[in-house]
Motif scaffolding. Structure first.
Motif, PDB file in Angstrom:
ATOM      1  N   HIS A  24      26.632  24.971   1.347  1.00 30.99           N
ATOM      2  CA  HIS A  24      25.730  24.320   2.293  1.00 30.99           C
ATOM      3  C   HIS A  24      26.509  23.896   3.530  1.00 30.99           C
ATOM      4  O   HIS A  24      27.550  23.250   3.445  1.00 30.99           O
ATOM      5  CB  HIS A  24      25.076  23.096   1.647  1.00 30.99           C
TER       6      HIS A  24
ATOM      7  N   ASP B 202      22.361  23.145  11.280  1.00 32.82           N
ATOM      8  CA  ASP B 202      21.137  23.412  10.517  1.00 32.82           C
ATOM      9  C   ASP B 202      20.631  24.835  10.745  1.00 32.82           C
ATOM     10  O   ASP B 202      20.172  25.497   9.812  1.00 32.82           O
ATOM     11  CB  ASP B 202      20.060  22.399  10.901  1.00 32.82           C
ATOM     12  N   ASP B 203      20.738  25.312  12.001  1.00 32.19           N
ATOM     13  CA  ASP B 203      20.314  26.692  12.287  1.00 32.19           C
ATOM     14  C   ASP B 203      21.191  27.703  11.543  1.00 32.19           C
ATOM     15  O   ASP B 203      20.693  28.684  10.977  1.00 32.19           O
ATOM     16  CB  ASP B 203      20.366  26.959  13.787  1.00 32.19           C
TER      17      ASP B 203
ATOM     18  N   MET C 279      10.564  18.038   9.748  1.00 31.86           N
ATOM     19  CA  MET C 279      11.805  18.468  10.396  1.00 31.86           C
ATOM     20  C   MET C 279      12.724  17.279  10.627  1.00 31.86           C
ATOM     21  O   MET C 279      12.290  16.147  10.746  1.00 31.86           O
ATOM     22  CB  MET C 279      11.488  19.131  11.753  1.00 31.86           C
TER      23      MET C 279
ATOM     24  N   ARG D 126      22.171  20.221  15.079  1.00 37.45           N
ATOM     25  CA  ARG D 126      21.092  21.211  15.135  1.00 37.45           C
ATOM     26  C   ARG D 126      21.648  22.620  14.915  1.00 37.45           C
ATOM     27  O   ARG D 126      21.050  23.438  14.203  1.00 37.45           O
ATOM     28  CB  ARG D 126      20.401  21.116  16.492  1.00 37.45           C
TER      29      ARG D 126
ATOM     30  N   ASP E 169      22.867  27.119   8.825  1.00 40.63           N
ATOM     31  CA  ASP E 169      22.586  27.019   7.395  1.00 40.63           C
ATOM     32  C   ASP E 169      21.288  27.744   7.055  1.00 40.63           C
ATOM     33  O   ASP E 169      21.185  28.380   5.999  1.00 40.63           O
ATOM     34  CB  ASP E 169      22.500  25.545   6.997  1.00 40.63           C
ATOM     35  N   ALA E 170      20.295  27.643   7.955  1.00 39.95           N
ATOM     36  CA  ALA E 170      19.054  28.391   7.715  1.00 39.95           C
ATOM     37  C   ALA E 170      19.318  29.893   7.710  1.00 39.95           C
ATOM     38  O   ALA E 170      18.776  30.638   6.878  1.00 39.95           O
ATOM     39  CB  ALA E 170      18.017  28.026   8.782  1.00 39.95           C
ATOM     40  N   MET E 171      20.173  30.343   8.637  1.00 42.15           N
ATOM     41  CA  MET E 171      20.535  31.752   8.656  1.00 42.15           C
ATOM     42  C   MET E 171      21.284  32.136   7.378  1.00 42.15           C
ATOM     43  O   MET E 171      21.071  33.218   6.829  1.00 42.15           O
ATOM     44  CB  MET E 171      21.382  32.048   9.888  1.00 42.15           C
ATOM     45  N   ARG E 172      22.154  31.237   6.915  1.00 40.97           N
ATOM     46  CA  ARG E 172      22.885  31.509   5.665  1.00 40.97           C
ATOM     47  C   ARG E 172      21.921  31.652   4.498  1.00 40.97           C
ATOM     48  O   ARG E 172      22.057  32.555   3.663  1.00 40.97           O
ATOM     49  CB  ARG E 172      23.865  30.358   5.400  1.00 40.97           C
ATOM     50  N   GLN E 173      20.944  30.753   4.443  1.00 45.00           N
ATOM     51  CA  GLN E 173      19.974  30.832   3.350  1.00 45.00           C
ATOM     52  C   GLN E 173      19.195  32.150   3.409  1.00 45.00           C
ATOM     53  O   GLN E 173      18.945  32.785   2.366  1.00 45.00           O
ATOM     54  CB  GLN E 173      19.024  29.645   3.438  1.00 45.00           C
ATOM     55  N   LYS E 174      18.820  32.554   4.633  1.00 43.34           N
ATOM     56  CA  LYS E 174      18.093  33.818   4.768  1.00 43.34           C
ATOM     57  C   LYS E 174      18.959  34.992   4.332  1.00 43.34           C
ATOM     58  O   LYS E 174      18.497  35.892   3.614  1.00 43.34           O
ATOM     59  CB  LYS E 174      17.653  33.996   6.216  1.00 43.34           C
TER      60      LYS E 174
END
Length: 540
Positions: free
Chosen positions: A236, A250-251, A1, A247, A253-258
Motif C-alpha cells: 500500500h 493516492d492516485d 473521498m 493526492r 496507489d489506485a493505479m497500483r490496485q488496478k
C-alpha cells in the motif's frame, strides 16, 4: 473521498515565501533608490556647487585685488590707462557675485558672508577708490597719494578678511556636504548587505523547506513506488507532506490496485491459455497421429487392394474373352459391367495412392524450368492430343523452385482436363502462360473447351467431385484435387478465372526466385509477362 484541505499546499507555501522575500527586497530597493538619489544630490552639491563656489570666491578676491592695484597705480602715475584694470575688475566682480548667488542659493550662511564682502567692497570704493581717483584727476599724483594712508589700507584688509571668512564658510558647507555623501554611501552599503542577507536567508529557508516538504516526502514516495516496481504489487502506497503529494500517492496507489487486479486477471487468463494450449497441443498431436494413421491406412489399403483387384479384373477379362458370345446378351453385359467396375476401381486406387503421396514422399526442391516440364507434359499427352486433334502451346514460362515430378503431374492434369472437356467438333487449343505479380508467378492454363459455371468454381477442386457423369466424360474426379494439393505444397494457390470468356482458365501461383526481373507488358492486350527469354512453343 479523502479531504486534502488541511495544511497549505506546496504552491501556497512557495508563493508565501517568495512573497515575503519579494516584499523585503522591494522595500530595500525603494530605500536604496531614495538614498541613492539623496547621495547623488550631495555628490552634485560637492562637485557642481561648493567646489565652483570656492573657485568663484578666489576669482572675486582676484577682481578686488585688480581694483585696488589699479587705484594705487593711477595715484602714482596719474595715467588713465592704469584705471583699465579697475573697470575690468569691477565688471568681473559683478559677474562673479551674480554667479556665486546662483550657486549659493541653498546656503544662507554663504549668502550672508557674500553680502558682507559686497558691502565692504562698495564701502571701499565709495570712501577710498573714488576719492583717490577724483583727487588724482584734479591735483595730480601728489593729491592722490596723499589720500592713500594706513587707514585706507586697513579698509581693504577688511575686504580681505571678509573674503577669507566667505572662503571658510564655503569650505564648511563643502565639508558638511561631503559628510552627507559619506553617510549616504555607508547607508547604501548597509542596505546592500541587508539585501544580500535577505537573499541568503531566503535561500537557506527555501532549501530547508524544500528538503522538509518536498525532497523527503518525494524520496519516501519514490521508495514505495520502487517496492511496487520490484514486484510487491500488494504494498500500500501512502503519501506524506503537502496535499499534492498525498493526492499523488493516492492516485499512484489506485493505479497500483488496478495493475494488481489486471495482473490477477492476466495470470488467470494465462493459466487458462496454458490449459487450452496444452489441450490444443494434445489435440494437434492426436490429429497428427490420426493423419499419419490415415495416410498409412490409405497407402496400405491402396497396396493391399491392388492384388485382389487385379485378380478380379483379370478373371473378369478372361471370362469376357473366353465366353463372349457364348452366353446370352445379358450375361455379356454383366461381364462388361464387372470388367469396367474393376478397371475404374483400379484407377481410383491408383489416383488415391498418388494423392496420398504428395508431400509425403519428396525428392527435395530444386530449380525447375517449366518450359522443360511442358516438353515432358507434351510427350505424356501426345496420344490424347493426336486423338482429339488438339494444339498445345506455351511461352515465357519461368524457372521456379519445386519438385519436378509433382510440377509435371500438375501441368499434365491441367492439359489432360482441357483436352478431355472439349466441345464437340471443335479442335481443342490449350495455351499455358505466366506473368510476374509482385513476388509470385501467376501461371494460366487457358483452353477453348466447355467451360465451368461460376457456381461450380470452388467445387471442382474437391476430391472425387464430378460435374458430369462418367459416361459423358471418363475419369475419377481426383485430378484437380491433386492439382490443388501440389500447388499448396509449393506455397501457392489455385482458382478458376470466371471472367475468362470462352473456355476455361485455371490460374495458380508459385513463389518466384529471389531477384526475378521486373514484369513487362506483353502484347496488345496489356498482359504482364516476365522477360524470361523463353520462346513460344507449339505442339500440334
Amino acid at each position: 473521498m479523502k479531504s486534502y484541505q488541511r495544511g497549505w499546499t506546496l504552491r501556497r507555501r512557495v508563493l508565501a515565501l517568495l512573497g515575503v522575500v519579494l516584499v523585503l527586497l522591494l522595500g530595500l530597493a525603494a530605500a536604496e533608490a531614495a538614498i541613492a538619489a539623496k547621495n547623488r544630490q550631495n555628490i552634485d552639491a560637492v562637485l557642481l556647487r561648493t567646489g565652483p563656489l570656492r573657485v568663484q570666491a578666489q576669482e572675486l578676491m582676484s577682481a578686488l585685488l585688480d581694483q585696488e592695484t589699479a587705484v594705487r597705480g593711477y595715484a602714482v602715475n596719474a595715467d588713465r590707462k592704469d584705471l583699465a584694470p579697475y573697470a575690468d575688475g569691477l565688471k568681473r566682480e559683478q559677474g562673479t557675485v551674480s554667479e556665486m548667488r546662483k550657486l549659493a542659493a541653498d546656503y544662507p550662511a554663504v549668502l550672508r558672508e557674500l553680502a558682507v564682502v559686497e558691502q565692504r567692497a562698495d564701502g571701499w570704493r565709495t570712501e577710498v577708490a573714488q576719492p583717490v581717483i577724483s583727487a588724482t584727476e584734479r591735483g595730480g599724483p601728489t593729491a592722490g597719494q596723499a589720500l592713500i594712508t594706513d587707514q585706507t589700507r586697513q579698509r581693504f584688509d577688511g575686504i580681505r578678511a571678509a573674503v577669507d571668512k566667505l572662503q571658510d564658510e564655503i569650505l564648511a558647507v563643502r565639508q558638511q556636504t561631503a559628510g552627507k555623501v559619506n553617510a549616504t554611501s555607508n547607508l547604501l552599503v548597509a542596505l546592500l548587505i541587508i539585501a544580500a542577507l535577505v537573499v541568503a536567508v531566503a535561500g537557506v529557508v527555501t532549501l530547508v523547506s524544500l528538503d522538509r516538504i518536498l525532497i523527503r516526502p518525494l524520496a519516501g514516495l519514490v521508495g514505495q513506488v520502487r517496492e511496487v516496481v520490484a514486484g510487491d504489487y500488494r504494498h500500500h502506497i501512502e503519501g506524506d507532506g503537502p496535499p499534492e503529494f498525498r493526492r499523488l500517492a493516492d492516485d499512484i496507489d489506485a493505479m497500483r490496485q488496478k495493475i494488481a487486479r489486471e495482473l490477477d486477471e492476466v495470470r488467470e487468463a494465462r493459466e487458462r491459455i496454458e490449459w487450452v494450449n496444452s489441450q490444443l497441443q494434445k489435440q494437434a498431436e492426436e490429429l497428427t497421429r490420426s493423419n499419419r494413421d490415415l495416410e498409412q491406412f490409405a497407402y496400405v489399403a491402396s497396396h493391399d487392394l491392388q492384388e485382389p483387384l487385379r485378380k478380379v479384373a483379370s478373371f473378369c477379362q478372361l471370362l469376357q474373352r473366353r465366353y463372349s458370345g457364348q452366353l446370352d446378351e445379358r450375361a455379356d453385359q454383366y461381364i462388361s459391367f464387372a470388367v469396367d467396375g474393376a478397371q475404374r476401381m483400379q484407377r481410383l486406387i491408383n489416383d488415391l495412392l498418388a494423392f496420398s503421396r504428395i508431400g509425403r514422399l519428396t525428392t527435395g526442391f530444386t530449380e525447375v524450368d517449366l518450359n522443360k516440364v511442358m516438353g515432358d507434359v507434351a510427350a505424356q499427352t501426345d496420344a490424347a492430343r493426336q486423338y482429339a486433334d488438339a494444339e498445345l502451346t506455351w511461352e515465357n514460362l519461368p524457372v521456379i523452385r519445386g519438385e519436378e515430378p509433382l510440377l509435371t503431374n500438375l501441368l499434365a492434369n491441367l492439359v489432360s482436363n482441357s483436352i478431355k472437356f472439349r466441345r464437340p467438333d471443335v479442335p481443342p487449343r490449350v495455351h499455358v502462360s505466366a506473368r510476374l505479380v509482385e513476388d509470385e508467378w501467376e501461371i494460366t492454363c487457358q483452353d477453348n473447351g466447355i467451360g465451368i459455371e461460376p457456381e461450380f468454381a470452388d467445387k471442382i477442386f474437391v476430391i472425387f467431385q464430378r460435374l458430369h457423369s462418367k459416361d459423358a466424360y471418363p475419369g475419377t474426379g481426383i485430378g484437380l484435387a491433386i492439382v490443388k494439393k501440389i500447388v499448396e505444397y509449393h506455397g501457392g494457390r489455385v482458382w478458376v478465372d470466371t471472367d475468362a470468356g470462352e473456355g476455361t482458365a485455371i490460374r495458380f501461383t508459385l513463389p518466384a526466385l529471389p531477384g526475378e526481373p521486373a514484369a513487362t507488358v506483353d502484347g496488345e492486350d496489356g498482359t504482364l509477362a516476365a522477360t524470361t527469354g523463353g520462346m513460344k512453343e507449339t505442339v500440334g
